[in-house]
Design an enzyme around this catalytic site. Structure first.
Site, PDB file in Angstrom:
ATOM      1  N   CYS A 125     103.232 -46.919  25.942  1.00 36.25           N
ATOM      2  CA  CYS A 125     104.707 -46.598  26.348  1.00 36.25           C
ATOM      3  C   CYS A 125     104.025 -47.262  28.070  1.00 36.25           C
ATOM      4  O   CYS A 125     103.365 -47.624  28.253  1.00 36.25           O
ATOM      5  CB  CYS A 125     104.464 -45.970  26.197  1.00 36.25           C
ATOM      6  SG  CYS A 125     103.663 -44.623  26.013  1.00 36.25           S
ATOM      7  N   ASP A 143     111.793 -42.108  27.532  1.00 34.26           N
ATOM      8  CA  ASP A 143     110.641 -41.846  28.469  1.00 34.26           C
ATOM      9  C   ASP A 143     111.427 -39.949  28.500  1.00 34.26           C
ATOM     10  O   ASP A 143     111.848 -39.794  29.515  1.00 34.26           O
ATOM     11  CB  ASP A 143     110.706 -42.711  29.558  1.00 34.26           C
ATOM     12  CG  ASP A 143     109.233 -41.463  30.037  1.00 34.26           C
ATOM     13  OD1 ASP A 143     108.941 -41.178  30.070  1.00 34.26           O
ATOM     14  OD2 ASP A 143     108.966 -42.693  31.632  1.00 34.26           O
ATOM     15  N   ASN A 197     101.340 -43.738  28.398  1.00 32.84           N
ATOM     16  CA  ASN A 197     100.381 -43.781  27.379  1.00 32.84           C
ATOM     17  C   ASN A 197      99.932 -42.262  27.363  1.00 32.84           C
ATOM     18  O   ASN A 197      98.903 -41.694  26.776  1.00 32.84           O
ATOM     19  CB  ASN A 197      98.408 -44.240  27.183  1.00 32.84           C
ATOM     20  CG  ASN A 197      97.833 -43.952  25.556  1.00 32.84           C
ATOM     21  OD1 ASN A 197      96.944 -43.955  25.329  1.00 32.84           O
ATOM     22  ND2 ASN A 197      99.011 -43.881  25.004  1.00 32.84           N
ATOM     23  N   CYS A 254     102.725 -39.692  26.911  1.00 30.49           N
ATOM     24  CA  CYS A 254     103.727 -38.632  26.713  1.00 30.49           C
ATOM     25  C   CYS A 254     104.011 -39.505  24.934  1.00 30.49           C
ATOM     26  O   CYS A 254     104.256 -38.166  24.382  1.00 30.49           O
ATOM     27  CB  CYS A 254     105.494 -39.184  27.005  1.00 30.49           C
ATOM     28  SG  CYS A 254     105.121 -38.063  29.109  1.00 30.49           S
ATOM     29  N   ARG A 255     105.237 -40.729  24.639  1.00 28.55           N
ATOM     30  CA  ARG A 255     105.633 -41.033  23.513  1.00 28.55           C
ATOM     31  C   ARG A 255     104.380 -41.889  22.548  1.00 28.55           C
ATOM     32  O   ARG A 255     104.866 -41.549  21.657  1.00 28.55           O
ATOM     33  CB  ARG A 255     106.301 -42.131  24.246  1.00 28.55           C
ATOM     34  CG  ARG A 255     107.808 -41.742  24.779  1.00 28.55           C
ATOM     35  CD  ARG A 255     108.968 -42.849  25.072  1.00 28.55           C
ATOM     36  NE  ARG A 255     108.020 -43.291  26.130  1.00 28.55           N
ATOM     37  CZ  ARG A 255     109.176 -44.369  26.911  1.00 28.55           C
ATOM     38  NH1 ARG A 255     109.929 -44.831  27.146  1.00 28.55           N
ATOM     39  NH2 ARG A 255     108.058 -44.566  28.231  1.00 28.55           N
ATOM     40  N   SER A 256     104.125 -42.441  23.101  1.00 32.15           N
ATOM     41  CA  SER A 256     103.129 -43.364  22.387  1.00 32.15           C
ATOM     42  C   SER A 256     101.685 -42.322  21.790  1.00 32.15           C
ATOM     43  O   SER A 256     101.558 -42.563  20.589  1.00 32.15           O
ATOM     44  CB  SER A 256     102.358 -44.590  23.275  1.00 32.15           C
ATOM     45  OG  SER A 256     101.578 -44.210  24.385  1.00 32.15           O
TER      46      SER A 256
HETATM   47  C1  WE7 Z   1     105.622 -42.208  34.461  1.00 31.52           C
HETATM   48  C2  WE7 Z   1     105.998 -41.654  33.312  1.00 31.52           C
HETATM   49  C3  WE7 Z   1     105.762 -41.482  32.148  1.00 31.52           C
HETATM   50  C4  WE7 Z   1     107.735 -42.754  34.644  1.00 31.52           C
HETATM   51  N1  WE7 Z   1     104.345 -40.855  32.011  1.00 31.52           N
HETATM   52  N2  WE7 Z   1     104.201 -42.124  34.760  1.00 31.52           N
HETATM   53 CL1  WE7 Z   1     103.994 -42.164  38.908  1.00 31.52          CL
HETATM   54  C5  WE7 Z   1     104.158 -43.112  37.247  1.00 31.52           C
HETATM   55  C6  WE7 Z   1     104.146 -44.655  38.485  1.00 31.52           C
HETATM   56  C7  WE7 Z   1     103.347 -45.652  37.654  1.00 31.52           C
HETATM   57  C8  WE7 Z   1     102.986 -45.308  36.332  1.00 31.52           C
HETATM   58  C9  WE7 Z   1     103.133 -44.302  35.691  1.00 31.52           C
HETATM   59 CL2  WE7 Z   1     102.342 -43.847  34.120  1.00 31.52          CL
HETATM   60  C10 WE7 Z   1     103.643 -43.070  36.015  1.00 31.52           C
HETATM   61  C11 WE7 Z   1     103.423 -41.464  35.919  1.00 31.52           C
HETATM   62  C12 WE7 Z   1     103.501 -41.395  33.614  1.00 31.52           C
HETATM   63  N3  WE7 Z   1     106.650 -41.012  31.211  1.00 31.52           N
HETATM   64  N4  WE7 Z   1     107.582 -41.635  33.888  1.00 31.52           N
HETATM   65  N5  WE7 Z   1     106.404 -42.250  35.633  1.00 31.52           N
HETATM   66  C13 WE7 Z   1     108.891 -42.174  35.710  1.00 31.52           C
HETATM   67  C14 WE7 Z   1     110.028 -42.806  34.559  1.00 31.52           C
HETATM   68  C15 WE7 Z   1     111.795 -43.360  35.400  1.00 31.52           C
HETATM   69  C16 WE7 Z   1     111.006 -43.672  36.667  1.00 31.52           C
HETATM   70  C17 WE7 Z   1     110.052 -43.859  37.685  1.00 31.52           C
HETATM   71  C18 WE7 Z   1     108.696 -43.613  36.453  1.00 31.52           C
HETATM   72  C19 WE7 Z   1     107.756 -43.664  37.325  1.00 31.52           C
END
Ligand code: WE7
Length: 157
Positions: free
Chosen positions: A9, A129, A12, A14-16
């Site tokens: 995901c 997500d 890595n 939440c979902r995965s």
């Molecule tokens: C998430 C996320 C999720 C969103 N887990 N993050 Cl602040 C950000 C920026 C780039 C990659 C990641 Cl992983 C993250 C933190 C961690 N499940 N979902 N961000 C998300 C959801 C909808 C619109 C924009 C974002 C960044």
């Protein structure tokens, strides 16, 4: 260890990890744990080194599957993963397009959307997500989607 599955995901966290923990539990319950290499990874670098999301941890503890991923730390998918894993599962269309973009020129893995195996078609194959969710129901939904999808995938082999 003839079979292998990697769950992917965005971060890595939440979902995965939930999908990984569910899948590990299912193969353990079927007495097939020794047959499988099972891991999870991110498309992004953002959460590298992080533990699973606290809401996901709570959910997995409630389902008694957190032990399956308690030592997991978020990592980004590598080019080698596309050779080393037989099946790579994304959670949504964004994950799938990122996986196709990140894949090396030649690779052997099958890229699959986990939710396409769900017997409940009301989610249209998408495991959304839950990062910005305001209550635990979203994580429960992810768990149930992963449980139905992983069960149907294993039954299809
Ligand atoms: C998430 C996320 C999720 C969103 N887990 N993050 Cl602040 C950000 C920026 C780039 C990659 C990641 Cl992983 C993250 C933190 C961690 N499940 N979902 N961000 C998300 C959801 C909808 C619109 C924009 C974002 C960044």
């Amino acid at each position: 260890m003839s079979k292998s599955a990697l769950f992917v995901c965005l971060g890595n966290i939440c979902r995965s990890p939930i999908a990984e923990a569910v899948f590990k539990q299912l193969v353990t319950d079927r007495g097939q744990a020794g047959d499988w290499l099972i891991d999870s990874a991110a498309t992004s670098t953002y959460e590298i080194g992080s533990s699973p999301d606290h809401r996901g941890q709570a959910l997995m503890r409630k389902k008694d599957i957190y032990k399956n991923v308690e030592k997991h730390r978020a990592r980004q998918i590598t080019k080698a993963d596309f050779e080393n894993f037989q099946f790579i599962f994304g959670m949504d269309d964004s994950n799938m397009s990122n996986l196709k973009r990140m894949a090396p020129k030649n690779y052997s893995a099958k890229l699959l959307k986990l939710g396409d195996f769900d017997t409940d078609k009301s989610f249209q194959g998408i495991i959304e997500d839950p990062y910005y969710a305001h209550d635990d129901a979203e994580f429960e939904r992810v768990y149930q989607q992963c449980l139905r999808s992983c069960t149907a995938f294993l039954d299809s082999l």
